[in-house]
Write a protein that holds these residues in place. Structure first.
Motif, PDB file in Angstrom:
ATOM      1  N   PHE A  91       0.847  -1.178   0.000  1.00  0.00           N
ATOM      2  CA  PHE A  91       0.000   0.000   0.000  1.00  0.00           C
ATOM      3  C   PHE A  91       0.890   1.238   0.000  1.00  0.00           C
ATOM      4  CE2 PHE A  91      -3.111  -2.923   1.954  1.00  0.00           C
ATOM      5  CZ  PHE A  91      -4.214  -2.636   1.157  1.00  0.00           C
ATOM      6  N   LEU A  92       0.573   2.174  -0.855  1.00  0.00           N
ATOM      7  CA  LEU A  92       1.269   3.455  -0.852  1.00  0.00           C
ATOM      8  C   LEU A  92       0.469   4.463  -0.045  1.00  0.00           C
ATOM      9  CD1 LEU A  92       2.300   3.783  -4.597  1.00  0.00           C
ATOM     10  CD2 LEU A  92       3.729   3.108  -2.663  1.00  0.00           C
ATOM     11  N   VAL A  93       1.161   5.426   0.530  1.00  0.00           N
ATOM     12  CA  VAL A  93       0.499   6.488   1.287  1.00  0.00           C
ATOM     13  C   VAL A  93       1.002   7.827   0.766  1.00  0.00           C
ATOM     14  CG1 VAL A  93       0.060   7.453   3.561  1.00  0.00           C
ATOM     15  CG2 VAL A  93       0.414   4.995   3.320  1.00  0.00           C
ATOM     16  N   PRO A  94       0.183   8.518  -0.009  1.00  0.00           N
ATOM     17  CA  PRO A  94       0.622   9.828  -0.485  1.00  0.00           C
ATOM     18  C   PRO A  94       0.762  10.802   0.685  1.00  0.00           C
ATOM     19  CG  PRO A  94      -1.657   9.386  -1.140  1.00  0.00           C
ATOM     20  CD  PRO A  94      -1.154   8.148  -0.470  1.00  0.00           C
ATOM     21  N   THR A  95       1.689  11.718   0.560  1.00  0.00           N
ATOM     22  CA  THR A  95       1.867  12.713   1.613  1.00  0.00           C
ATOM     23  C   THR A  95       1.867  14.098   1.007  1.00  0.00           C
ATOM     24  OG1 THR A  95       3.484  13.631   3.146  1.00  0.00           O
ATOM     25  CG2 THR A  95       4.330  12.172   1.457  1.00  0.00           C
ATOM     26  N   PHE A 100       5.399   9.422  -1.627  1.00  0.00           N
ATOM     27  CA  PHE A 100       4.646   8.364  -0.970  1.00  0.00           C
ATOM     28  C   PHE A 100       5.481   7.678   0.102  1.00  0.00           C
ATOM     29  CE2 PHE A 100       3.133   8.859  -5.261  1.00  0.00           C
ATOM     30  CZ  PHE A 100       1.753   8.801  -5.160  1.00  0.00           C
ATOM     31  N   TYR A 101       4.824   7.380   1.221  1.00  0.00           N
ATOM     32  CA  TYR A 101       5.334   6.344   2.111  1.00  0.00           C
ATOM     33  C   TYR A 101       4.752   5.023   1.603  1.00  0.00           C
ATOM     34  CZ  TYR A 101       5.904  10.234   5.513  1.00  0.00           C
ATOM     35  OH  TYR A 101       6.225  11.403   6.161  1.00  0.00           O
TER      36      TYR A 101
END
Lengths: 727, 727
Positions: free
Chosen positions: A253-257, A286-287
């Motif tokens: 899963f990517l986490v946009p910041t 992204f994290y």
């Protein structure tokens, strides 16, 4: 007279009435109330339409309930009551279950809290108004009540907790009324709604005793696990959830910041970001959520900050809905520095430790490093089964190698509850045939179901089974107690490219065949690959069918088994994307150390023969955890990356492996670890097939959350903050 | 002779040499080795360039180290050794710290593991080859060694653990050599690298004793916290990390998923998704990471599955780099059903509980619900301070209301270690002035620093302070012991729009002013708003300056304080985006219950006067946690949403509040909870200013991870899987 005894028969009901009066007086003065009631009523209509109008609580009563008014603390939980409390007056709180009306002057109710259920008796003889009021209360409403504990009449005692007592209600305060028309009644386990409805109203389904018990068992298991770690001087460390995506992260899963790579946001603290994104304005950054804390935990133990690490770690995997998988799951994760082979034998010379490893051939012999990990995991599992199941497991679990498991059971996670074993019959074949097999690196195996032994349980299954395995053939032993191999077995016929005629007697004798035995024969590559062979799958099908037929019951006892010495590398196939630039991919992950005995082979190019210091823990044919001793030699790790896995050095330099390699160069200790899937473990302990039953708020098999209604689209404005263009 | 005594003086060194020989023999036969060594050497050059060539381990030695070879288990950790072991032979593992060379025949080293440091003695008199070998080993290499424990010479004993003993090394096995040129030496705390370098090489910085100790203390604190929860029958429940975004979620992290709203993926299990995205092909769908588990925990306790919930919960906030905040943080989170006002007073009539609440005015009096939460939190904090700090805290902590805190200390999180209190001097003013104040709903306050009391510590600060508070004025009491208020105080002069002349004597007397006292005066709205007043900020500035001047020391003792009865609603301003469609926003969150005494006011529209059953726990002026009793009445919750916060019903229906409202309608029990910021708490307990010091792998203040190099851009291919177009 003690305060508890004064006015116990009236005070709560009086309180209820007085508060209702007071509230009515205060609140009905308010000009703001009507619209609120209107709204509440408007919303309730849908839920009350189908209920009998006469049973509906008066709207006026309802609006004036003293929500938020002080109420007394309970004196007992329902589950804490026992016959020892008979004669006491108690204050209880809980959910009111459906009335059982004896006659117009007497009713029973059950009161449930999360500790138990107690029977309530309400009699018009004692208090007519109380009975009338309680009969009006909707099922599943929460109440506070006061009553006297007494023994049930002799014929009405039941053999469950609180089954011998009841509480004669003296007064009752309605704390919160439930809607008349709930989506379903959690107490009615005979008429359970379908799973999607229950997932949508999970807050109601969780009130069901089975789920409540599962959550408590899970909490108790976590406590037991932590206790063992604590006693063994482990340090609990939280590793990041917001991590960096890794090359193996195809399903991350990517986490946009909202951090972007724009030069304006570049500060000393941000050099890592700005260096990777130099010159790009507003590139979304992204994290990634970790699939496991593998790298952080290795870095942590390599640092020496902690000698022994553990964590109940949240992990994430964005994969297509495989049955009974969740996109987020919990791992009991551990890593230890200085894992070793145990105490040296001082009376021997320097090769003693290695000699020791090869000498002993007991069923619990561990021939690789990481002995401290094994001891810890066994202690954890023993504690869980002892405290939760009342089963005392042996001090050491059985150990087998991958090779042995594949030969005996045709499976790398053998179910030892099934007795039948596979036999390699190659050596019983004529020399000429053996030579043909050897030249092809193949063997011929047989699985025999014997009519005269405990295999009998599988005999009917063996007769009825229609296997879909294409590479096996089924033979039946004739009345004369032997098989005419040349004629009956196409596999044997075709093994050699030439005629043979002296096969039969030797195999028949060696296999101890008897009239009525049924067997399957298969030819396969001598070096097993993958998790199972055709005969291994067939063995499990036989057991399953025998169980269905009622001939066989899987024993209750847990059969734990360590499987070790897996091949370190597997021939790369299309499924394995990670680092599979060359012919080989890592069977588990690229940080697993080769067996000491095989290091030389590895450097000499004998990649297929290299066994890893990997260990899986298998329970009744299910892999419940795995781990390994890690590579701590930076040179060896780099050799594995670049020479065997043929990952380019440039690529590893710029990815997350660079810091791992550097950490190994900073004086990393030898280390190893392990991880359990906690959800799966709890499903086994809770004896349920679905991990959704051991998770408070699970997602469906396709990853949707029917309660919270996620995932969901995001607005253009929100996406813009992350530099993500909308479609 | 015991096996341990046989050949202890030689076997390990012999083993080292034999293994080196064996390895050399085996490995140099391999044709694959040279390129590997080449690569390793190539990479090492950068690190070894600046080291003295003579001190560099021979490349040939290095390549042949027996990495992965069996080595014996340690007999002791360094930290476990004591003078009780004198005379024993021990096997230790650890990191080799820099040599202290006494002469060419004798050296000291320290050996460190994560439990302690022990001094090693190596003497050429005993083993010349051993000393030569150890002198070649790079600092921070990991070794296994055997030696004899003995007392240090009398003059060389030190008062720290293992400070009285040393180990005379008999043999040493190099397990893993460190690079010669590490980025920094973690043992050299006198020359620490700058924080960004240390964050980049966190796996090296964590080897520093201070950080290692912090991680262990954190683990111990988590254990203590869980112990208290366990004893009190709490159930640990994991709530989802992949949640739904909420209206208040302006600073939430989104998580794109490969699930899309396309009809083709619509299955029964996916109705929630397909219904919200009907007809949209490939709309990207997102989970959101929780800022706190507020809604899941309320739903859980509302369900009745658990009576008492806790979790050390991961929370996430995507906010701009505020100093010492992390995008992910840990919360000690709890929620309890049936929270109450305590035991009822049976001897009194129905109004007794409320009378009881108002009657007692002791400094520990709790006038709201949620007493069980208070008791649990106090037990947690007491346990932590008792076990970690050796401080026994009182059975009950002091309690103050928000209103009192704002009046006495001008702050909603007062630091009780500072003595000075603010006084409302309005009542000392002439009637006409008081009337003017009343009509404006204002008060006049004074903060007096008295020359003759314990305030003296602040007197020099009071003389030197140049405050930036614009709304205060500073007055000095003249030799005659009084202030000429009309002439000296512009605030008093301007309070009334007319001339007054009889102010002085009364205030001077009432305030007990004396010659040399210094005071500040401010006028403000009588109903405090926000977290501090001008005089409150000035009080803390004075204390800070007095400390800088050396006149005042903040006492070591922790001063815990509950602040309760906060205003439930706050006038909405631009900062508060959430649900601020009307004039009001929730001071904390919209689920907090009003005080029972104020419910009537709330329904009558007296929103400003409604106090909430909210409680903050304050330690030495820092808020370390907070919580509240929740609304359990669906009608009241809806009234708050729609009438006070003026969120549209449509909006709440379609957002995450709908299921909360419905859960309340399913018979939710009264409930309340609390949450600590665990990182902040640990920073206090570890006596560090930075929460980065109590987190294993922290991010910088701008949210970047210098070790894992995240966040980072994602490739076009990866983004395409999520339906996210690249720029």
């Amino acid at each position: 007279m003690a305060p508890e005894q004064i006015a116990t028969d009236v005070w709560l009901l009086v309180m209820f009435r007085a508060l209702r009066r007071a509230t009515a007086r205060n609140l009905t003065l308010s000009s703001r109330i009507p619209p609120v009631i209107g709204k509440v009523r408007g919303l309730s209509v849908a839920h009350t339409l189908s209920a009998s109008p006469s049973s509906i609580l008066q709207e006026s009563d309802r609006a004036q309930l003293p929500h938020g008014a002080p109420f007394p603390r309970r004196s007992h939980t329902c589950g804490a009551l026992s016959s020892g409390d008979v004669g006491s007056t108690v204050v209880l709180t809980g959910w009111l279950l459906p009335e059982r009306k004896v006659n117009h002057k007497l009713s029973f109710f059950n009161l449930r809290d999360s500790y138990g259920i107690v029977q309530l008796v309400v009699s018009a003889k004692e208090d007519e108004a109380l009975l009338a009021m309680m009969r009006k209360l909707p099922t599943e409403s929460t109440v506070s009540l006061r009553g006297a504990v007494r023994m049930r009449a002799e014929g009405h005692r039941r053999p469950y907790p609180q089954g011998d007592i009841e509480v004669a209600v003296v007064s009752c305060l309605l704390l919160n009324p439930a809607d008349r028309n709930l989506p379903f009644l959690p107490s009615d386990t005979q008429n359970m709604a379908n799973e999607n409805v229950r997932l949508r109203y999970r807050y109601l389904d969780l009130r069901r005793e089975a789920l409540s018990a599962n959550l408590k068992k899970r909490s108790e298991a976590a406590h037991l696990i932590r206790s063992v770690f604590y006693e063994r001087d482990f340090t609990e460390v939280e590793t990041p959830i917001l991590l960096k995506s890794t090359p193996e992260g195809a399903r991350e899963f990517l986490v946009p910041t909202r951090l972007t790579g724009s030069p304006s946001s570049s500060s000393p603290g941000q050099s890592a970001v700005s260096s990777t994104t130099k010159g790009l304005i507003s590139t979304p950054l992204f994290y990634a959520l970790p699939q496991s804390p593998q790298q952080p935990k290795q870095l942590l133990v390599a640092s020496g900050a902690v000698d022994r690490y553990y964590q109940l770690a949240k992990c994430f995997r964005d994969e297509d809905g495989r049955k009974d998988r969740q996109p987020e799951f919990t791992q009991v994760d551990l890593e230890m520095a200085w894992v070793s082979w145990g105490e040296p034998d001082m009376s021997n010379d320097v090769s003693a430790p290695m000699a020791l490893i090869d000498a002993d051939d007991s069923p619990t012999q561990w021939r690789i490093g990481g002995l401290e990990v094994r001891e810890t995991v066994e202690a954890l599992v023993r504690r869980l089964w002892s405290k939760l199941e009342g089963i005392e497991l042996p001090e050491q679990f059985q150990v087998t190698t991958y090779d042995t498991a594949m030969h005996r059971y045709g499976c790398d996670k053998p179910d030892l509850r099934v007795g039948m074993e596979i036999e390699d019959i190659s050596s019983y074949l004529p020399t000429s045939v053996r030579a043909a097999l050897t030249s092809r690196e193949e063997i011929v195996e047989a699985l025999v179901v014997r009519a005269s032994t405990s295999d009998r349980a599988f005999l009917r299954a063996a007769r009825e089974l229609r296997s879909e395995e294409k590479t096996v053939e089924r033979l039946e032993v004739a009345q004369n107690g032997s098989i005419d191999w040349i004629r009956q077995s196409e596999i044997i016929r075709r093994t050699a490219d030439f005629a043979v005629d002296d096969v039969d007697m030797q195999i028949n004798t060696a296999l101890h065949l008897n009239s009525g035995d049924i067997l399957w024969v298969a030819r396969r590559r001598g070096r097993p690959e993958g998790g199972s062979t055709a005969l291994g799958r067939l063995r499990l099908q036989l057991a399953g069918l025998a169980e269905t037929l009622g001939d066989f019951t899987f024993p209750d006892d847990p059969r734990f088994l360590w499987v070790t010495e897996f091949p370190l590398f597997t021939r790369a196939d299309a499924d394995k994307e990670f680092l599979a630039h060359g012919r080989w991919s890592s069977s588990h992950h690229p940080f697993t150390a080769p067996m000491w005995q095989d290091i030389k082979k590895m450097y000499e190019g004998g990649v297929a023969e290299v066994r890893g210091q990997h260990y899986d823990l298998v329970l009744n044919g299910v892999e419940i955890g795995g781990g390994s001793v890690r590579v701590h030699d930076a040179g060896m790790q780099e050799y594995i990356f670049t020479e065997i896995l043929q990952a380019s050095l440039d690529r590893t330099e710029t990815t997350s492996f660079a810091h791992l390699l550097h950490a190994l160069r900073c004086g990393a200790p030898p280390h190893g670890g392990f991880a359990f899937g906690f959800d799966r473990l709890m499903a086994i302990l809770c004896k349920t097939d679905s991990i959704r039953d051991v998770i408070a708020f699970p997602k469906t098999s396709v990853g949707t959350d029917l309660l919270f209604k996620s995932p969901a689209p995001a607005s253009r404005e929100v996406l813009a903050q992350y530099g993500i263009p909308a479609k």
